[in-house]
Design a protein around this motif. Sequence first.
Motif, PDB file in Angstrom:
ATOM      1  N   ASP A 257      -9.691  21.832  31.965  1.00 32.39           N
ATOM      2  CA  ASP A 257      -9.555  23.185  31.435  1.00 32.39           C
ATOM      3  C   ASP A 257     -10.937  23.637  30.977  1.00 32.39           C
ATOM      4  N   VAL A 258     -11.448  24.643  31.649  1.00 29.75           N
ATOM      5  CA  VAL A 258     -12.814  25.106  31.396  1.00 29.75           C
ATOM      6  C   VAL A 258     -12.761  26.448  30.671  1.00 29.75           C
ATOM      7  N   LEU A 259     -13.629  26.623  29.698  1.00 27.47           N
ATOM      8  CA  LEU A 259     -13.807  27.948  29.115  1.00 27.47           C
ATOM      9  C   LEU A 259     -15.185  28.438  29.534  1.00 27.47           C
ATOM     10  N   LEU A 260     -15.195  29.557  30.251  1.00 28.51           N
ATOM     11  CA  LEU A 260     -16.455  30.141  30.708  1.00 28.51           C
ATOM     12  C   LEU A 260     -16.767  31.332  29.822  1.00 28.51           C
ATOM     13  N   MET A 261     -17.963  31.367  29.267  1.00 23.77           N
ATOM     14  CA  MET A 261     -18.312  32.501  28.410  1.00 23.77           C
ATOM     15  C   MET A 261     -19.563  33.165  28.946  1.00 23.77           C
ATOM     16  N   LEU A 262     -19.512  34.460  29.093  1.00 25.76           N
ATOM     17  CA  LEU A 262     -20.658  35.159  29.663  1.00 25.76           C
ATOM     18  C   LEU A 262     -21.143  36.231  28.695  1.00 25.76           C
ATOM     19  N   ASP A 263     -22.377  36.082  28.277  1.00 28.27           N
ATOM     20  CA  ASP A 263     -22.968  36.999  27.292  1.00 28.27           C
ATOM     21  C   ASP A 263     -24.227  37.591  27.919  1.00 28.27           C
TER      22      ASP A 263
END
Length: 451
Positions: A257-263
């Motif tokens: 389970d991956v959490l991808l965060m893009l800022d």
Amino acid sequence: MNRLGTLERYRATLEQTPLAQDFGRLLGFNGLVIEASGPDVKIGELCEIDGHDAGQSDSSKSISAEVVGFRDGRVLLMPFANLRGVSAGARIRALRRTLRVPVSRSMIGRVLDAFGEPLDGGPAITPEGYRDIQSPPINPLCRAPLDQVLETGVRAIDGVMPIAKGQRVGVFAGSGVGKSTLLGMMARHVHADVIVVAMIGERGREVGDFLHESLGEEGLKRSVMMVATSDQSALVRTHAVHAAHAVAEFFRDQGLDVLLMLDSITRFAMAQREVGLAVGEPPTSRGYPPSVFNLLPQILERGGRLRAGGSISAIYSVLVEGDDMNEPVADHMRAILDGHVVLSRDLASRGQLPAIDLLSSVSRLTGRVADERQQLLVQRVKSIISTYETSRDLVDMGAYQAGANPALDEAIAVYPALIECLRQRPSQSSSLQETIAMLEAAVGSHMQVRV
Ligand SMILES: Nc1ncnc2c1ncn2[C@@H]1O[C@H](COP(=O)(O)OP(=O)(O)OP(=O)(O)O)[C@@H](O)[C@H]1O
Ligand SMILES: [Mg+2]
């Protein structure tokens, strides 16, 4: 005919035959886009341009570039780095491949650039494989329903707008309202196996701040951070976004389970605007070319949960310039996301941090991941905030007479405890059970909803 004559004929034929045109010549450069006479290439393929280290004509170096279009029979390329030391007529060689990023479990805990090269001074990544930075769309039948909760550790989110594994959520706010802090907070506390953080178009200092203050050592331990700062070329900044998704897909394909965060996705849109306009796309609203609005849904489609196991939940920060929520990128993102967290400058200035405006924020999957008890709690919390906010001015001025409106009396009574419960320091985390217990205690045990 003598031998020499035959050779001459062969030579003349050879010269006229377009062999596998692996080479071309640089004809022009306008600061962004290179025009070249060749090679024979397709859009998205990579080429190498011969150059010299500026000032050292004897030491050669080559610069990578990507084919971005064609014009009047010429090839248009965008370089990944500065073209200093490259001369007119420089040789351009086709590499016959598209951009790939190395992938490996050893990327966890590291800070890398758009190409997977270390930025943290650590050893080079030993790749377990390479992935094309673009990926084919997922067959819709391979997608699993989004019905498992993703605990973020942030009370306002888990308690009032819970999100699901595989969901795509936007964090919308003007500058300096707390987007990066909220992302860092989730990275530290979320119940996920791996976190991929893509920092796009930020200043170098902000990357350091995020790494040391928002993410912290404990956050980095299970994160891969991919960075393309504002001083890098627009093409590199857009690539970092695709590369981060490719890395997230690598971990998802291992059943994680991956959490991808893009800022931030806004800075991606700005970089893509630069690329699109440079190759001659027409500008549309606020100068954004059509490719931006074409690419955003494609990028978001890379998230989700697979039947075979593994998920990519994605959080995209969206900078709403001048707090204008109808700005084209924000507007477009809102339509294609499965939820949005709106941060309010007003709440932040009152010290209500994280400054999540729960009345403007929505998670479209709350109904699927929250049980009946929590759904009642959500309605009650929102109704209290809404009742209180509508009459806030009256109450603050002391113009409200207690007893005139029983719903408002109740909201006034429980509001301070509720706000206290939603306030959370970035280092603090609560489990979903704790959050629900705290919220229930704050808003009272009688759970009937008043409208
Ligand atoms: N939950 C919080 N608790 C304490 N301080 C916070 C919290 N959230 C944000 N802040 C503070 O608010 C300030 C701005 O936050 P942040 O840098 O996260 O905003 P941003 O929206 O990412 O800004 P930018 O648009 O410049 O990227 C920081 O100084 C940060 O410490
Ligand atoms: Mg920020």
